[in-house]
Design a protein around this motif. Structure first.
Motif, PDB file in Angstrom:
ATOM      1  N   ASP A 172       8.621  -0.564   9.461  1.00 15.50           N
ATOM      2  CA  ASP A 172       8.183  -0.247   8.141  1.00 15.50           C
ATOM      3  C   ASP A 172       7.796   1.093   7.818  1.00 15.50           C
ATOM      4  N   VAL A 173       7.283   1.511   8.779  1.00 15.33           N
ATOM      5  CA  VAL A 173       7.113   3.085   8.696  1.00 15.33           C
ATOM      6  C   VAL A 173       8.079   3.758   8.480  1.00 15.33           C
ATOM      7  N   ARG A 174       9.286   3.708   8.977  1.00 14.98           N
ATOM      8  CA  ARG A 174      10.442   4.305   8.776  1.00 14.98           C
ATOM      9  C   ARG A 174      11.077   4.221   7.523  1.00 14.98           C
ATOM     10  N   THR A 175      11.007   3.083   6.945  1.00 14.72           N
ATOM     11  CA  THR A 175      11.501   2.546   5.517  1.00 14.72           C
ATOM     12  C   THR A 175      10.690   3.246   4.431  1.00 14.72           C
ATOM     13  N   VAL A 176       9.486   3.217   4.774  1.00 16.57           N
ATOM     14  CA  VAL A 176       8.572   3.912   3.694  1.00 16.57           C
ATOM     15  C   VAL A 176       8.676   5.324   3.453  1.00 16.57           C
ATOM     16  N   LEU A 177       8.666   6.214   4.834  1.00 17.28           N
ATOM     17  CA  LEU A 177       8.668   7.455   4.949  1.00 17.28           C
ATOM     18  C   LEU A 177      10.093   7.915   4.443  1.00 17.28           C
ATOM     19  N   ALA A 178      11.223   7.171   4.518  1.00 16.57           N
ATOM     20  CA  ALA A 178      12.527   7.578   4.073  1.00 16.57           C
ATOM     21  C   ALA A 178      12.547   7.815   2.607  1.00 16.57           C
ATOM     22  N   GLN A 179      11.789   7.134   1.862  1.00 19.90           N
ATOM     23  CA  GLN A 179      11.562   7.304   0.383  1.00 19.90           C
ATOM     24  C   GLN A 179      11.022   8.608  -0.183  1.00 19.90           C
ATOM     25  N   ASP A 180      10.335   9.459   0.814  1.00 18.16           N
ATOM     26  CA  ASP A 180       9.789  10.776   0.517  1.00 18.16           C
ATOM     27  C   ASP A 180      10.802  11.546   0.066  1.00 18.16           C
ATOM     28  N   PRO A 181      10.376  12.389  -1.358  1.00 13.43           N
ATOM     29  CA  PRO A 181      11.584  13.332  -1.611  1.00 13.43           C
ATOM     30  C   PRO A 181      11.826  14.443  -0.406  1.00 13.43           C
ATOM     31  N   TRP A 182      10.913  14.594   0.423  1.00 15.35           N
ATOM     32  CA  TRP A 182      11.138  15.596   1.488  1.00 15.35           C
ATOM     33  C   TRP A 182      11.890  15.145   2.930  1.00 15.35           C
TER      34      TRP A 182
END
Length: 99
Positions: free
Chosen positions: A66-76
């Motif tokens: 879940d952490v990986r999925t959410v953070l992958a959406q960061d524009p950076w």
């Protein structure tokens, strides 16, 4: 049940160390994304380490995936910040939850 995770990012290829944070490309989008994660309670703590080339986040999520999925959406994600490590964190003390 949500668990805590510690995320370590390092600077990616698009990070320009000579520029202040607010002058990095796509800063407004990244800042808005991170503010939303904080406001939702996903990011509990976060910020750069002293070398300013690494960033630590303490997050509360169901799983590391879940952490990986959410953070992958960061524009950076993958450009200014690259995931260096993601570890589950067992909290034994938490002064925020005093009874």
């Amino acid at each position: 049940m949500p668990a805590f995770h510690v995320v370590l990012h390092r600077s990616g290829d698009d990070w320009q160390p000579a520029l202040p944070l607010e002058q990095q490309t796509r800063w407004p989008e990244h800042a808005a994304f991170m503010d939303a994660l904080r406001d939702s309670g996903f990011v509990v703590l976060g910020g750069p380490l002293a070398d300013e080339r690494r960033v630590v986040l303490a997050v509360e999520a169901e799983s590391a995936e879940d952490v990986r999925t959410v953070l992958a959406q960061d524009p950076w994600s993958g450009t200014h910040l690259v995931l260096a490590s993601l570890e589950p964190w067992t909290l034994r003390m938490d002064a925020r939850r005093r009874s």
